[in-house]
Design an enzyme around this catalytic site. Structure first.
Site, PDB file in Angstrom:
ATOM      1  N   LYS A  33       3.188  -7.473  12.160  1.00  0.00           N
ATOM      2  CA  LYS A  33       2.431  -7.693  10.930  1.00  0.00           C
ATOM      3  C   LYS A  33       2.687  -9.087  10.360  1.00  0.00           C
ATOM      4  O   LYS A  33       3.842  -9.510  10.245  1.00  0.00           O
ATOM      5  CB  LYS A  33       2.825  -6.627   9.906  1.00  0.00           C
ATOM      6  CG  LYS A  33       2.060  -6.713   8.605  1.00  0.00           C
ATOM      7  CD  LYS A  33       2.196  -5.441   7.810  1.00  0.00           C
ATOM      8  CE  LYS A  33       1.692  -5.575   6.399  1.00  0.00           C
ATOM      9  NZ  LYS A  33       1.586  -4.302   5.695  1.00  0.00           N
TER      10      LYS A  33
ATOM     11  N   ARG B 211       0.844  -1.204   0.000  1.00  0.00           N
ATOM     12  CA  ARG B 211       0.000   0.000   0.000  1.00  0.00           C
ATOM     13  C   ARG B 211       0.869   1.240   0.000  1.00  0.00           C
ATOM     14  O   ARG B 211       2.035   1.205   0.362  1.00  0.00           O
ATOM     15  CB  ARG B 211      -0.911  -0.001   1.233  1.00  0.00           C
ATOM     16  CG  ARG B 211      -2.000  -1.066   1.153  1.00  0.00           C
ATOM     17  CD  ARG B 211      -2.823  -1.101   2.430  1.00  0.00           C
ATOM     18  NE  ARG B 211      -3.460   0.181   2.664  1.00  0.00           N
ATOM     19  CZ  ARG B 211      -3.280   0.920   3.775  1.00  0.00           C
ATOM     20  NH1 ARG B 211      -2.477   0.503   4.726  1.00  0.00           N
ATOM     21  NH2 ARG B 211      -3.907   2.064   3.906  1.00  0.00           N
TER      22      ARG B 211
ATOM     23  N   ARG C 296       2.591   3.485  17.872  1.00  0.00           N
ATOM     24  CA  ARG C 296       3.741   4.091  18.542  1.00  0.00           C
ATOM     25  C   ARG C 296       3.902   5.514  18.039  1.00  0.00           C
ATOM     26  O   ARG C 296       3.547   5.810  16.898  1.00  0.00           O
ATOM     27  CB  ARG C 296       5.013   3.301  18.232  1.00  0.00           C
ATOM     28  CG  ARG C 296       5.039   1.960  18.917  1.00  0.00           C
ATOM     29  CD  ARG C 296       6.020   1.041  18.273  1.00  0.00           C
ATOM     30  NE  ARG C 296       5.735   0.886  16.854  1.00  0.00           N
ATOM     31  CZ  ARG C 296       6.614   1.090  15.895  1.00  0.00           C
ATOM     32  NH1 ARG C 296       7.823   1.463  16.177  1.00  0.00           N
ATOM     33  NH2 ARG C 296       6.289   0.925  14.633  1.00  0.00           N
TER      34      ARG C 296
HETATM   35  C1  BTN Z   1       0.719  -3.932   2.269  1.00  0.00           C
HETATM   36  O1  BTN Z   1       0.785  -4.469   3.366  1.00  0.00           O
HETATM   37  O2  BTN Z   1       1.173  -2.805   2.074  1.00  0.00           O
HETATM   38  C2  BTN Z   1       0.064  -4.678   1.138  1.00  0.00           C
HETATM   39  C3  BTN Z   1       0.897  -5.826   0.674  1.00  0.00           C
HETATM   40  C4  BTN Z   1       0.259  -6.606  -0.445  1.00  0.00           C
HETATM   41  C5  BTN Z   1       1.176  -7.651  -1.016  1.00  0.00           C
HETATM   42  C6  BTN Z   1       0.503  -8.537  -2.023  1.00  0.00           C
HETATM   43  S1  BTN Z   1       1.494  -9.904  -2.474  1.00  0.00           S
HETATM   44  C7  BTN Z   1       0.407 -10.298  -3.772  1.00  0.00           C
HETATM   45  C8  BTN Z   1      -0.009  -8.981  -4.387  1.00  0.00           C
HETATM   46  N1  BTN Z   1       0.960  -8.551  -5.386  1.00  0.00           N
HETATM   47  C9  BTN Z   1       1.600  -7.442  -5.028  1.00  0.00           C
HETATM   48  O3  BTN Z   1       2.474  -6.873  -5.689  1.00  0.00           O
HETATM   49  N2  BTN Z   1       1.141  -7.019  -3.856  1.00  0.00           N
HETATM   50  C10 BTN Z   1       0.101  -7.886  -3.327  1.00  0.00           C
END
Ligand code: BTN
Length: 260
Positions: A123, A61, A251
């Site tokens: 996470k 994200r 935090r």
């Molecule tokens: C986040 O936590 O910021 C989101 C992460 C999302 C990762 C997944 S892995 C499969 C799909 N392909 C990507 O490039 N991103 C999502």
């Protein structure tokens, strides 16, 4: 380790719910989200589950990089689900996805608003949702990355969690088979009823509930749950605020850049 992906078993369960559904497993791609967005822009809007054993340019994200298992040995499960979606209201979709994934995986998993999945304040999984407009249709690409085995990356502020902490020996293909059918059902319920019926389910797993949090614009307050649109309710010195698009942290932060 050679992974045995249950593509056919998933297809058999899902295709009656989602006509035209296909499952694709790739050894390597830049990013499963990028690929499904490329296909959607080229007019391919059939429902598809795209799994990659290895991503070379995984995305998170807010334009962040998503690092995952460089060897493709199932240390991370990375996949995207692409499908046309026509909800009356899109708000809360990412929370609905996070809730479905957490509920499928383990009772101890929590949700850190809006849709990160955490285990004991670390996470464990992330979700990236993107949409493409194709003609009159909206095509949603729901990308999910789950740590199956603890990643070795050390540049994260908080060390990550992994699913084997709560499900020893679990394998990425089994996790996929376990969570995709309920996720599709959750998306179909979301299309019909929106996020409202999920507010109480989210509250049961809300990592932030009752905790002091800091928003990226520096706003601090106590998290009071989420409303029917999926906005975070924050009790601040100036009253209850609805946060719709900021990042929040449990935090204090020193380098705020407001995204709200
Ligand atoms: C986040 O936590 O910021 C989101 C992460 C999302 C990762 C997944 S892995 C499969 C799909 N392909 C990507 O490039 N991103 C999502």
């Amino acid at each position: 380790m050679t992974l045995r992906w249950p593509a056919e078993a998933i297809w058999e369960v899902v295709s009656p719910l989602l006509p035209g559904f296909t499952v694709e497993i790739l050894p390597e791609i830049d990013s499963t989200n990028t690929e499904l967005m490329r296909r959607a822009r080229a007019g391919q809007t059939e429902p598809v589950l795209l799994v990659a054993e290895r991503q070379t340019a995984g995305r998170g994200r807010l334009g962040r990089e998503w690092k995952s298992d460089a060897q493709g040995r199932g240390e991370t499960l990375t996949f995207s689900l692409g499908l046309p979606l026509v909800p009356a209201d899109w708000s809360g979709l990412s929370l609905a996805v996070g809730l479905s994934v957490a509920q499928s995986l383990h009772p101890r998993l929590k949700l850190k608003w809006p849709n990160d999945i955490w285990l004991e304040d670390r996470k464990l999984a992330g979700i990236l949702i993107e949409t493409a407009s194709v003609g009159t249709q909206r095509y949603a690409v729901i990308g999910i990355g789950i740590n199956i085995v603890a990643p070795t990356a050390t540049d994260l502020r908080t060390p990550p969690a992994d699913l084997r902490e709560v499900l020893p020996e679990v394998l990425a293909p089994d996790v996929l088979a376990h969570l995709v059918p309920p996720l599709i059902q959750a998306l179909q319920r979301f299309e019909q009823f929106g996020f409202t019926p999920l507010v109480s389910g989210f509250a049961e797993r809300d990592l932030l509930l009752g905790r002091e949090v800091v928003c990226t614009d520096g706003t601090t307050g106590v998290a009071r749950g989420v409303n029917a649109s999926g906005a975070l309710l924050l009790h601040t010195v100036s009253g209850l605020q609805k946060i719709s698009s900021a990042e929040v942290s449990v935090r204090p932060q020193t380098n705020p850049a407001c995204a709200n």
